[in-house]
Write an enzyme that holds these catalytic residues in place. Structure first.
Site: not given
Length: 345
Positions: A14, A133, A247
């Site tokens: 990904a 992240c 997120h």
């Protein structure tokens, strides 16, 4: 501008796929793309700028054989641990998107908008680490506030999308939702997560640590301090939510006791910071959400408000696409800044 031979380790994953899209969008100075993956994926193809490239097997000699100058690693910590040294030995700079090197004292951990000066340390090991992240999008909003008032403490709760667990996480949510609407949802049918994720939230990401936090939460704590060069207090609660991508974070920042927060100044400092955008109009239902941030390279901030009891505390909501801002885009921005700095020497 000089062009580079660029390897993407984990090119079929990904983040690897997103790296190629981001490099295309940023018109990265590419001479040749060298997609690398496991033997199972070797022979398949990936696309870059409307051209197909054959995926090669990741081997100890692949970097030297293909004269790689920049190597993006996004295939898991064990792969980086084994193969990054071969890229460095071949003369490449490694930009590693796993957690393996992040807390090594002599390896820079970089968010280019926050601590670009640390990139210059790459020559010690040949490696630059890309942060977690959730850490990346948080420090992008913390940096301007620290410059404004001086941060003493950060408390954050995350709402992390299933794509943080890779393609398997996204597929599991979709399959469970399909099963729910077909009245066939079976809670025992789960692989990517410890519990059903559809119509649920899971207040655990990664493994438990002896202090009661999870590994993901400790990453946010330790990485934030390393990136910002400041031993500020940080507490994190990381939660997986049934969102496909991007997120979200609810962040409370405590400044020094003598600070009286001016919300307008907070908004201004955030709005003026590179790659941060303020969306903050509660009365008109305007605030950051995953559907706004997905497929963008911006960290969005809103719901900015001073604490109801303490003048030195501010609360806000922060959203970013963690596959892009939190992984691929930050890696590409590191590489572009590295190129800029190398050209300046």
């Amino acid at each position: 501008m000089r062009k580079f031979n660029v390897a993407v380790v984990g090119a079929t994953g990904a983040v690897g796929e997103e790296l190629l899209r981001v490099m295309d969008a940023y018109d990265f100075p590419v001479n040749n793309i060298v997609p690398l993956a496991s033997a199972k994926s070797a022979g398949t193809t990936v696309e870059y700028k409307n051209k197909e490239y054959t995926v090669l097997e990741l081997t100890e000699t692949a970097f030297e054989e293909n004269e790689v100058e920049i190597a993006f690693f996004s295939a898991g910590g064990s792969i980086s641990a084994k193969f990054a040294k071969y890229a460095v030995e071949a003369g490449a700079v490694v930009i590693d998107n796993t957690s393996h090197f992040r807390m090594e004292p002599n390896i820079p951990l970089v968010v280019p908008e926050v601590n670009p000066e640390d990139i210059s340390k790459w020559k010690e090991t040949g490696i630059i680490a890309n942060p977690n992240c959730s850490t990346i999008q948080m420090v992008l909003s913390l940096k301007p506030l620290d410059e404004l008032y001086g941060i003493k403490r950060v408390d954050v709760s995350t709402y992390q999308a299933v794509s943080g667990a890779g393609k398997a996480g996204m597929e599991e949510l979709v399959k469970q939702m399909q099963a729910f609407f077909a009245f066939k949802l079976d809670e025992s049918e789960k692989e990517a997560f410890a519990h059903q994720i559809a119509l649920n939230v899971i207040p655990q990401i990664d493994v438990a640590q002896p202090n009661g936090f999870t590994k993901e939460e400790m990453k946010m704590i330790n990485e934030t301090q390393k990136i910002m060069h400041k031993q500020m207090a940080v507490a994190a609660t990381c939660v997986r939510v049934p969102v496909l991508r991007s997120h979200s974070e609810s962040i409370t920042v405590t400044f020094d006791e003598n600070v009286e927060v001016d919300v307008d100044k907070v908004r201004e400092s955030l709005a003026n910071f590179e790659n941060v955008e303020v969306i903050d109009d509660l009365e008109n239902n305007q605030y950051p959400m995953p559907i706004i941030s997905t497929d963008t390279d911006t960290t969005y901030v809103g719901r900015i408000r001073k604490d109801a009891y303490s003048n030195n505390v501010v609360h806000f909501f922060n959203v970013a696409d963690q596959v892009r801002v939190g992984a691929a885009t930050n890696s590409v921005r590191i590489a572009l800044k590295w190129i800029e700095m190398e050209n300046d020497i």
